[in-house]
Write a protein that holds these residues in place. Structure first.
Motif, PDB file in Angstrom:
ATOM      1  N   SER A   2      -0.762  33.325   4.592  1.00 60.82           N
ATOM      2  CA  SER A   2      -1.442  32.452   4.315  1.00 60.82           C
ATOM      3  C   SER A   2      -1.742  33.165   2.556  1.00 60.82           C
ATOM      4  O   SER A   2      -2.955  32.431   2.316  1.00 60.82           O
ATOM      5  N   PHE A   3      -1.418  33.981   2.175  1.00 65.93           N
ATOM      6  CA  PHE A   3      -1.757  34.649   0.838  1.00 65.93           C
ATOM      7  C   PHE A   3      -1.265  33.773   0.181  1.00 65.93           C
ATOM      8  O   PHE A   3      -1.622  33.741  -0.637  1.00 65.93           O
ATOM      9  N   LEU A   4       0.282  33.139   0.195  1.00 63.17           N
ATOM     10  CA  LEU A   4       0.767  32.164  -0.533  1.00 63.17           C
ATOM     11  C   LEU A   4      -0.492  30.932  -0.018  1.00 63.17           C
ATOM     12  O   LEU A   4      -0.845  30.249  -1.717  1.00 63.17           O
ATOM     13  N   THR A   5      -0.619  30.403   0.432  1.00 66.58           N
ATOM     14  CA  THR A   5      -2.108  29.291   0.581  1.00 66.58           C
ATOM     15  C   THR A   5      -3.132  29.701  -0.497  1.00 66.58           C
ATOM     16  O   THR A   5      -3.049  28.525  -0.923  1.00 66.58           O
ATOM     17  N   LEU A   6      -3.580  30.613   0.096  1.00 68.64           N
ATOM     18  CA  LEU A   6      -5.074  31.085  -0.508  1.00 68.64           C
ATOM     19  C   LEU A   6      -5.065  31.236  -2.316  1.00 68.64           C
ATOM     20  O   LEU A   6      -5.759  30.450  -2.993  1.00 68.64           O
ATOM     21  N   GLN A   7      -3.801  31.597  -2.851  1.00 65.49           N
ATOM     22  CA  GLN A   7      -2.968  31.586  -4.361  1.00 65.49           C
ATOM     23  C   GLN A   7      -2.821  30.146  -4.317  1.00 65.49           C
ATOM     24  O   GLN A   7      -3.699  29.337  -5.654  1.00 65.49           O
ATOM     25  N   THR A   8      -2.290  29.417  -3.949  1.00 63.04           N
ATOM     26  CA  THR A   8      -2.353  27.944  -4.345  1.00 63.04           C
ATOM     27  C   THR A   8      -3.322  26.842  -4.390  1.00 63.04           C
ATOM     28  O   THR A   8      -3.681  26.685  -5.380  1.00 63.04           O
ATOM     29  N   TYR A  20      -1.636  31.241 -15.183  1.00 60.26           N
ATOM     30  CA  TYR A  20      -1.612  29.872 -15.926  1.00 60.26           C
ATOM     31  C   TYR A  20      -2.525  29.460 -15.646  1.00 60.26           C
ATOM     32  O   TYR A  20      -2.780  28.538 -16.907  1.00 60.26           O
ATOM     33  N   SER A  21      -3.527  29.388 -14.844  1.00 57.85           N
ATOM     34  CA  SER A  21      -4.516  28.540 -14.481  1.00 57.85           C
ATOM     35  C   SER A  21      -5.127  29.198 -14.789  1.00 57.85           C
ATOM     36  O   SER A  21      -6.199  28.664 -15.232  1.00 57.85           O
ATOM     37  N   ASN A  22      -5.256  30.771 -15.496  1.00 57.40           N
ATOM     38  CA  ASN A  22      -6.451  31.613 -16.494  1.00 57.40           C
ATOM     39  C   ASN A  22      -6.671  31.253 -17.734  1.00 57.40           C
ATOM     40  O   ASN A  22      -7.694  31.023 -18.611  1.00 57.40           O
ATOM     41  N   HIS A  23      -5.427  30.823 -17.684  1.00 53.55           N
ATOM     42  CA  HIS A  23      -5.214  30.273 -19.797  1.00 53.55           C
ATOM     43  C   HIS A  23      -4.792  28.408 -19.907  1.00 53.55           C
ATOM     44  O   HIS A  23      -5.073  28.416 -21.492  1.00 53.55           O
ATOM     45  N   PHE A  24      -4.438  28.133 -19.299  1.00 53.35           N
ATOM     46  CA  PHE A  24      -4.191  26.514 -19.947  1.00 53.35           C
ATOM     47  C   PHE A  24      -4.871  26.101 -18.727  1.00 53.35           C
ATOM     48  O   PHE A  24      -5.157  25.881 -17.392  1.00 53.35           O
ATOM     49  N   ILE A  72       4.588  35.572  -7.560  1.00 52.75           N
ATOM     50  CA  ILE A  72       4.043  34.505  -8.037  1.00 52.75           C
ATOM     51  C   ILE A  72       3.029  34.072  -8.039  1.00 52.75           C
ATOM     52  O   ILE A  72       2.329  32.724  -8.697  1.00 52.75           O
ATOM     53  N   ALA A  73       2.245  34.870  -7.410  1.00 50.05           N
ATOM     54  CA  ALA A  73       0.927  34.767  -7.679  1.00 50.05           C
ATOM     55  C   ALA A  73       0.198  35.389  -8.762  1.00 50.05           C
ATOM     56  O   ALA A  73      -0.806  34.390  -9.357  1.00 50.05           O
ATOM     57  N   THR A  74       1.120  36.642  -9.355  1.00 52.31           N
ATOM     58  CA  THR A  74       0.178  36.864 -10.560  1.00 52.31           C
ATOM     59  C   THR A  74       0.454  35.332 -11.584  1.00 52.31           C
ATOM     60  O   THR A  74      -0.228  34.788 -12.267  1.00 52.31           O
ATOM     61  N   ALA A  75       1.712  34.939 -11.384  1.00 49.30           N
ATOM     62  CA  ALA A  75       2.195  33.515 -12.606  1.00 49.30           C
ATOM     63  C   ALA A  75       1.413  32.473 -12.242  1.00 49.30           C
ATOM     64  O   ALA A  75       1.069  32.387 -13.373  1.00 49.30           O
TER      65      ALA A  75
END
Length: 227
Positions: free
Chosen positions: A101-107, A44-48, A37-40
């Motif tokens: 915390s990690f998932l929230t940070l990524q989002t 996605y945000s890195n390329h679009f 999930i974190a990688t996706a």
């Protein structure tokens, strides 16, 4: 007013407890899912982008720090770092907090990247021709996969520091090791010319705030699946 804010914040969040669902049995599938999930989200945000990425000002420290291509090995050691943290964490309550915390940070970081995309002038720092083949290959693959966008805040920095902070609650003797390792990774974002200094500062602050919320103020409850 200021003194009452933390108490209000704690009451507001404390009334919304999160389930402790991760167990030794599902720890590894959940960790694998979290990494996917974190990688996706990041790629996605890195390329679009919703808007054209903007350059940030170069401060004196950005110009003083040299370009050291071989420090890319420290930079990519982040991925080993995450695996080591996840495997080392023994307390399941602490690991559940880390998950949230990690998932929230990524989002939150990805939302910032979409709303306010930033980029780095990577073209000013081409890879030297005399760089050894393996380092050149690793660095080239990194630059092809990871565009110069998604700069501020540095998710590379915030993720390693947040991961190191969990050892403040479990196995504290391991905290200095992971904190130093995370700091070397954070510094490598500057020497590889992947990030501005302000990205490092903002990433560290993001990690602090996220840790503070999920490891100090959010309440948790044991999760009992319905039969």
């Amino acid at each position: 007013m200021n003194s009452s804010f933390p108490a209000y914040f704690k009451t507001f969040i404390g009334n919304r407890s999160l389930p402790i669902f991760m167990t030794p049995e599902n720890k590894y599938p959940v960790g694998f899912a979290l990494s996917i999930i974190a990688t996706a989200l990041y790629l996605y945000s890195n390329h679009f982008h919703l808007y054209p990425p903007q350059f940030l000002p170069m401060y004196w420290i950005d110009t003083v720090v040299p370009f050291l291509p071989h420090t890319v090995w420290i930079y990519v050691s982040e991925y080993i770092f995450f695996v080591a943290v996840y495997l080392t964490c023994r307390d399941m309550v602490n690991l559940n907090k880390y998950f949230y915390s990690f998932l929230t940070l990524q989002t939150l970081s990805v939302l910032i990247f979409w709303i306010w995309p930033t980029t780095y002038p990577r073209d000013l720092f081409p890879l030297p021709n005399d760089l050894d083949r393996l380092t050149y290959l690793v660095f080239s693959c990194l630059r092809m996969t990871d565009t110069p966008a998604n700069c501020c805040p540095s998710l590379h920095v915030s993720s390693v520091y947040l991961s190191a902070f969990i050892f403040l609650d479990d196995q504290r003797k391991k905290f200095p090791f992971f904190f130093i390792w995370g700091t070397l990774v954070a510094l490598s974002t500057l020497t590889t010319k992947q990030h501005y200094f302000i990205d490092v500062v903002s990433g560290f602050l993001m990690a602090l705030v996220t840790y503070w919320i999920f490891h100090r103020y959010v309440s948790y409850r044991r999760w009992a699946p319905q039969s």
